[in-house]
Design an enzyme around this catalytic site. Structure first.
Site, short mmCIF file in Angstrom:
data_model
loop_
_atom_site.label_atom_id
_atom_site.label_comp_id
_atom_site.label_asym_id
_atom_site.label_seq_id
_atom_site.Cartn_x
_atom_site.Cartn_y
_atom_site.Cartn_z
CG ASP A 92 30.94 39.44 36.93
OD1 ASP A 92 30.11 38.60 37.31
OD2 ASP A 92 30.98 40.60 37.38
CE LYS A 136 31.36 34.80 42.41
NZ LYS A 136 30.62 35.84 43.14
CG ASN A 137 27.87 35.31 40.41
OD1 ASN A 137 28.37 35.21 41.53
ND2 ASN A 137 28.34 36.11 39.48
NE ARG A 169 34.08 35.80 48.08
CZ ARG A 169 33.38 36.88 47.68
NH1 ARG A 169 33.91 38.06 47.74
NH2 ARG A 169 32.15 36.74 47.25
NE ARG A 177 28.51 44.81 44.25
CZ ARG A 177 29.00 43.56 44.27
NH1 ARG A 177 30.10 43.28 44.94
NH2 ARG A 177 28.36 42.57 43.64
CB CYS A 228 33.97 42.46 44.65
SG CYS A 228 34.55 40.77 44.56
#
Ligand code: EPZ
Length: 420
Positions: A307, A24-25, A399, A125, A120
């Protein structure tokens, strides 16, 4: 509020083989990067998740051709028809990585108007380091309302990040790859997806060296040509599946992964007494004895990934003894533990430290996912618990994990959806 909940009846050891999807990232960095090319790009091994579909819509909104084929896990991107440098907040607030459009549009057009990112809620952030890099390369950057406007021809610069930031490193690489002159990024992030992006940029004719170390050197080039590129497997999905196998005291082989990306987690699982064996692209996780408590401190790569802190803490709720979990990357990443207390977990939280006292059993309960990895942690807790767990807001999980319910069901899990 999602229109469905997940129901998991736990206590079943996961057995058999499964596979890891594309990362994903890495995908959310490589897809926008394709806009830097002067020709069509084809990106392969993309996971069939919401963030990939959102990015395809954002690229089309800019005027690019961007068709994602979920069956083939492939996206064709043709940036030659891009006619806008504006990405509205309505689109950017759907995901965190939308802010990579700043680096890409600045890098290609010397201007960008991009809404604030979503993502998230695991802390404040901020993204001041991204803007610091853009300014160092010659951009004039303004923030007004929920929009960042940046303008200026990118020129090579030396950028020292005040703290290690994955997003900041990636955004600076995107802005620098076509800049005039050389850029050096100091105190850069070393995550596998930073390296994957560098490999993609170099496959288009970019000149990026040192990705994966704390100093990335970029020689700006005037043109980038098309490329067919396959993104690396998902490090965090691999780790989540490893933890689920250990948590259910099962025996699972995970194929299509990169074991060297998993070393921090593998070491901790071995310390707990979990049997982990690697081959070149697969990892087997078995339980041969009870699990000892261990201490976890999250660090930037190659340290223990933040994560995986949340999924790992689910496993630790049933280890024998007290585990200490210190979260050093984000300031608010323990919400899942509060939900797990309803399932019988014994946890004390003090600022960035959680003390998890191992218990004999967890029991099923209604719980709510608050973010992507919290959702993954609750799935693992549900797989461990006696009885049935209901997980509300499971959309978060979708997601970041491709077809996670099917993968777990194929390993024997009793997991299903129910409309609410
Ligand atoms: C990326 O987020 C990942 N997201 C996150 O994964 C991951 O947890 C994180 O890297 C760390 O590995 C994507 O790649 C889309 P950071 P990012 O910039 O880039 C602070 C998931 O579950 N910071 O490395 O946002 C920041 O607040 C997600 O897949 C500043 O203070 O992470 C955080 O506390 C969650 N100023 C820390 O640094 C800045 O300018 C690390 O952030 C930038 C960051």
């Amino acid at each position: 509020m999602d229109s469905y909940k997940l129901l998991i009846t736990g206590g079943i050891p996961l057995m058999g083989e499964t596979y890891v999807s594309g990362g994903k990232n890495t995908s959310v960095a490589v897809i926008p990067a394709a806009l830097l090319s002067d020709e069509e790009c084809v990106i392969e091994n993309l996971p069939d998740i919401e963030d990939v579909r959102v990015l395809a819509r954002i690229l089309r909104g800019l005027g690019a051709q961007a068709e994602y084929d979920p069956q083939a896990r492939r996206m064709r991107v043709d940036p030659r028809t891009v006619k806008s440098c504006k990405v509205p907040y309505a689109q950017t607030q759907q995901m965190r990585a939308s802010y990579y459009l700043l680096g890409v549009l600045l890098g290609r057009f010397g201007q960008a108007e991009v809404g604030y990112p979503g993502g998230c809620s695991i802390g404040a952030r901020p993204f001041e380091q991204h803007l610091k890099a853009f300014r160092a390369m010659g951009a004039e950057v303004k923030e007004r309302g929920a929009t960042i406007s940046a303008k200026g021809k990118m020129t090579g610069a030396h950028v020292y990040f005040d703290r290690i930031t994955v997003g900041g490193t990636i955004n600076a690489m995107l802005a620098a790859v076509k800049a005039e002159g050389n850029t050096i990024l100091y105190n850069a992030a070393k995550e596998p997806h930073v390296v994957d992006l560098a490999n993609f940029l170099n496959s288009m004719g970019g000149k990026v060296k040192g990705a994966g170390t704390d100093t990335v050197r970029i020689t700006g080039v005037p043109h980038l040509h098309g490329s067919v590129y396959s993104v690396i497997p998902d490090q965090i999905e691999t780790g989540t599946l490893m933890i689920a196998a250990a948590a259910t005291r099962g025996d699972v082989t995970i194929r299509g992964c990169i074991p060297t990306h998993m070393e921090a987690l593998t070491a901790k699982l071995l310390e707990m007494g979990v049997a982990v064996t690697d081959s070149d692209d697969a990892i087997r996780v078995r339980t041969v004895r009870g699990h000892r408590a261990v201490n976890i401190k999250t660090q930037e790569y190659p340290g223990f990934p933040t994560d995986l802190q949340q999924p790992m803490s689910a496993l630790l709720t049933r280890a024998s003894g007290d585990s200490v979990v210190i979260e050093t990357i984000f300031e608010s990443r323990f919400k899942h533990l509060v939900e797990m207390q309803r399932m019988g977990a014994r946890v004390r939280i003090l600022d960035q430290t959680a003390i998890i006292e191992g218990v004999e059993e967890l029991y099923g309960s209604p719980v709510t996912a608050t973010d992507l990895r919290a959702g993954a942690a609750l799935v693992i807790a549900g797989l461990m618990a006696n009885g049935t767990t209901e997980i509300y807001e499971p959309g978060f999980i979708e997601r970041g994990y491709e077809h996670i319910e099917e993968k777990l069901r194929s390993l024997g899990a009793d997991i299903r959806r129910e409309q609410i």
